[in-house]
Design a protein around this motif. Structure first.
Motif, mmCIF file in Angstrom:
data_model
loop_
_atom_site.group_PDB
_atom_site.id
_atom_site.type_symbol
_atom_site.label_atom_id
_atom_site.label_comp_id
_atom_site.label_asym_id
_atom_site.label_seq_id
_atom_site.Cartn_x
_atom_site.Cartn_y
_atom_site.Cartn_z
ATOM 1 N N GLY A 420 0.812 -1.210 0.000
ATOM 2 C CA GLY A 420 0.000 0.000 0.000
ATOM 3 C C GLY A 420 0.843 1.256 0.000
ATOM 4 N N TRP A 421 0.157 2.387 0.180
ATOM 5 C CA TRP A 421 0.843 3.680 0.063
ATOM 6 C C TRP A 421 1.618 4.067 1.314
ATOM 7 C CZ3 TRP A 421 -0.558 7.079 3.866
ATOM 8 C CH2 TRP A 421 -1.783 6.837 4.507
ATOM 9 N N TRP A 422 1.299 3.481 2.473
ATOM 10 C CA TRP A 422 1.914 3.898 3.738
ATOM 11 C C TRP A 422 3.221 3.164 3.970
ATOM 12 C CZ3 TRP A 422 0.928 1.769 9.155
ATOM 13 C CH2 TRP A 422 1.510 2.606 10.122
ATOM 14 N N ASP A 423 4.228 3.881 4.475
ATOM 15 C CA ASP A 423 5.545 3.289 4.693
ATOM 16 C C ASP A 423 5.760 2.763 6.105
ATOM 17 O OD1 ASP A 423 5.814 5.586 6.189
ATOM 18 O OD2 ASP A 423 7.439 6.452 4.993
ATOM 19 N N GLY A 424 4.726 2.843 6.963
ATOM 20 C CA GLY A 424 4.837 2.324 8.316
ATOM 21 C C GLY A 424 5.175 3.367 9.364
ATOM 22 N N ASN A 425 5.595 4.546 8.934
ATOM 23 C CA ASN A 425 5.949 5.613 9.864
ATOM 24 C C ASN A 425 4.689 6.398 10.230
ATOM 25 O OD1 ASN A 425 6.842 7.986 11.116
ATOM 26 N ND2 ASN A 425 8.749 8.012 9.943
ATOM 27 N N PRO A 426 4.305 6.444 11.515
ATOM 28 C CA PRO A 426 3.088 7.169 11.901
ATOM 29 C C PRO A 426 3.075 8.632 11.456
ATOM 30 C CG PRO A 426 3.828 5.805 13.721
ATOM 31 C CD PRO A 426 4.912 5.753 12.677
ATOM 32 N N ALA A 427 4.252 9.240 11.303
ATOM 33 C CA ALA A 427 4.311 10.641 10.876
ATOM 34 C C ALA A 427 3.760 10.814 9.459
ATOM 35 C CB ALA A 427 5.747 11.152 10.935
ATOM 36 N N ASP A 428 3.772 9.730 8.685
ATOM 37 C CA ASP A 428 3.292 9.793 7.307
ATOM 38 C C ASP A 428 1.865 9.275 7.154
ATOM 39 O OD1 ASP A 428 5.718 10.787 6.310
ATOM 40 O OD2 ASP A 428 6.576 8.769 6.240
ATOM 41 N N TYR A 429 1.228 8.911 8.258
ATOM 42 C CA TYR A 429 -0.053 8.214 8.157
ATOM 43 C C TYR A 429 -1.239 9.143 7.957
ATOM 44 C CZ TYR A 429 -3.435 4.516 8.866
ATOM 45 O OH TYR A 429 -4.439 3.615 8.677
ATOM 46 N N ASP A 430 -1.245 10.267 8.637
ATOM 47 C CA ASP A 430 -2.388 11.186 8.556
ATOM 48 C C ASP A 430 -1.869 12.610 8.439
ATOM 49 O OD1 ASP A 430 -5.034 12.024 8.531
ATOM 50 O OD2 ASP A 430 -5.179 12.136 10.718
#
Length: 650
Positions: A420-430
């Protein structure tokens, strides 16, 4: 009913900000492009020999006219592509552009012919005793008709017995009616053969998402660019003659359902291989045993292809793609002497052909495997894209170069396919929306002037990728900042000049043009609604209408209507509930507030020209029961798409 309630209109306006001529290559770009000559074998001319092999004829004046008399295809547009590459074009891309400039009718082997570079795709003809079997039909009918005329003139004047479309992309089926009449396909007089699921996937990709894909395709294929050394030269797969002409989507009358399936047409034996979710969701390859020709569709061609196309589509399965190439070698390899792709030029000779298929296979599998390998080590998609480098035995082959798809883009696509599009880093999630975050970035930079000053310094160092990234924040915070837009345009331009990929070049140059000139809308935009709706089934039309629903307007509405298409024997319940448009053919007894009995052609006319509703609803063959204002209520929630939305500005 108001016209803008039901039909897709071309809306928007031109915003000319600061039109200016393209810049020349910077010193950094000149050095980057000159270095390409030492990395690749430009003394290898085998591709030019193969691309010219079997030449018979081409268009005398290089022009194909549309039905209205305008020039739809002009082969002379790219006549400037000759000699050594200019500083403003990557030399490898220039070489590919020269090869794709070789156009006309070619004999591949006895009974097998191909017309190339009348379109971004190729069209092939297999001669039988009484006619031709055609493989792929190009984008527009005018181009396919011109190709057929060449064949009739220089080979034999015979009818077309069957058309095989290898996959569900418009540059392979759109020109069908330039070859055969729709009525002959409907009656079965001419076989129209496709892979299983072709029609559904073509509708999904080109109708439901048609508006956004067309806008993004305008960038990918450089539709607004001039053909020049500072503009468009090639898209890697071929020449994008998309300036006019007519296209259509018809339903096949024969679907290939499994690999190994065989058919015989007028004594011609053909064997099929299904390759779904490779280059297209529905795709097949074709083997002609007697001719020893493998038609590889788009799973193998003289470029690395896209695992995820920049215009947007379903992400493709790179592992399966490599598997299909391996399967093709097992199925047809020992009997193959000629490989004929749907783009670029053929591969001649058994040993050369097998090596070509093997290295194309390993190209897709290497990037796939290394992406997964690096993802499992914790790298995100951007880091993986920077990390992967092809081994020399793959990367130095001209047909494995990044002329269309690229290693970077496909590594990111493979990551997305699995994770998917998310790299696992919460800073990039929302993250904040881009306009809101841009304003905060600019504030942190110390204001627009400070950001622009630093970006200018970076540009002077040749840091074009960084300049492009940082100035996006300035522009999205203040789209009226002309200096920022001009500098970002300059950065886009230099990135384009260095790009080996034709479509990377196009999209960066398209971005630069839009920054400098704004979004340009035709003075008399064409309403394309009638054209594409006419070729769709009623079910596909209602699927399309369901994605035009404005959820806010639809909230709280509960409308139930019935549409009867007597000549198709279809009775479709259509209802709006919970903000969603549904359809059903399994509930014929449900009561509705409005029932419309209408031939499909008149229904399409009603949708395309709602200002003529009264005339249509009172015409022969049309009847209705119930409250017609319920139809108006339903129509009121449909929102026309804007095909000219901004991309590089908010």
């Amino acid at each position: 009913m108001k016209k803008n309630k039901i039909t897709t209109l071309l809306v928007g306006f031109a915003i000319v900000t600061n039109a200016q001529a393209p810049k020349q290559a910077s010193t950094f770009t000149q050095k980057s492009n000159e270095a390409v000559y030492s990395k690749l074998n430009f003394d290898d001319t085998a591709d030019f020999t193969d691309a010219k092999r079997g030449f018979i004829a081409t268009l005398a004046d290089g022009k194909i006219l549309s039905k209205t008399g305008n020039v739809a295809v002009n082969l002379n547009d790219f006549a400037f592509i000759k000699g050594k590459s200019p500083a403003t074009v990557n030399p490898a891309l220039w070489r590919q552009a020269q090869l794709n400039n070789i156009n006309g009718l070619f004999k591949i082997t006895d009974g097998v012919y191909q017309v190339r570079s009348f379109d971004v795709a190729n069209i092939s003809f297999i001669e039988t005793k009484n006619g031709y079997v055609v493989i792929d039909a190009l984008t527009i009918g005018e181009a396919s008709a011109a190709a057929y005329e060449l064949v009739k003139k220089h080979v034999a004047n015979k009818p077309i017995l069957a058309v095989i479309v290898t996959h569900s992309h418009g540059d392979h089926y759109g020109g069908l009616e330039g070859l055969v009449a729709a009525e002959d396909i409907k009656s079965g007089k001419v076989k129209f053969i496709t892979p299983k699921g072709f029609y559904e996937e073509a509708v999904s990709e080109n109708v439901l998402l048609g508006n956004v894909m067309r806008r993004r395709a305008g960038y990918q294929f450089g539709l607004s660019l001039e053909r020049s050394v500072t503009g468009q030269v090639d898209v890697g797969l071929g020449k994008p003659f998309l300036s006019g002409g007519s296209s259509s989507l018809l339903q096949p009358n024969f679907e290939v359902e499994k690999t190994g399936q065989k058919i015989t047409i007028d004594g011609l034996d053909l064997v099929f291989q299904l390759t779904p979710n490779s280059e297209a969701p529905a795709e097949l390859t074709v083997f002609a045993p007697a001719q020893k020709v493998f038609f590889s569709a788009e799973i193998a061609s003289h470029t690395y292809h896209n695992v995820l196309t920049p215009r947007g589509a379903k992400t493709r399965d790179a592992k399966a793609w490599a598997g299909y190439l391996d399967e093709a070698i097992d199925l047809f390899g020992d009997k193959t002497e000629f490989i004929v792709p749907s783009h670029t030029w053929p591969v001649y000779g058994h040993d050369k052909g097998i090596t070509f298929l093997e290295k194309q296979r390993d190209l897709y599998k290497y990037v796939h495997d290394q992406t997964v390998h690096l993802a499992n080590k914790g790298l995100n998609k951007d880091e993986i894209a920077e990390e992967i480098k092809l081994p020399a035995e793959l990367g130095k082959e001209w047909y494995n170069r990044d002329f269309y798809g690229t290693v970077k883009h496909n590594a990111k696509a493979t990551y997305q396919f699995y994770l998917g599009w998310w790299d696992g880093n919460p800073a990039d999630y929302d993250k904040l929306p881009q306009v809101e975050s841009a304003k905060k970035y600019v504030e942190w930079f110390g204001g627009e002037k400070a950001a622009l000053k630093k970006a200018t310094e970076s540009f002077q160092k040749g840091e074009y990728r960084w300049v492009a990234e940082v100035l996006k924040h300035v522009i999205f915070a203040n789209p009226e900042n002309v200096a920022a837009k001009n500098l970002q345009a300059d950065a886009f331009e230099q990135i384009a000049y260095q790009s080996e990929s034709g479509i990377w070049r196009d999209l960066y140059l398209s971005g630069a043009k839009e920054l400098r000139e704004g979004v340009i809308v035709p003075k008399n935009p064409v309403n394309r609604a009638a054209g594409f709706l006419a070729t769709l089934t009623p079910e596909a039309i209602f699927d399309y209408l369901s994605v035009t629903v404005d959820g806010t307007k639809a909230a709280g509405k509960d409308v139930k209507l019935r549409f009867i298409f007597p000549e198709l024997n279809k009775n479709i319940l259509v209802y709006l509930k919970n903000g969603v448009l549904h359809q059903s053919q399994t509930r014929p007894n449900d009561k509705t507030e409005f029932t419309l009995t209408i031939p499909k052609a008149k229904f399409v006319n009603l949708l395309s020209n709602p200002e003529t509703a009264r005339e249509i609803l009172t015409s022969d063959g049309v009847s209705f029961e119930g409250d017609p204002f319920k139809f108006r209520e339903l129509a009121s929630v449909f929102e026309p798409a804007n095909p000219y939305w901004n991309i590089v500005t908010p």
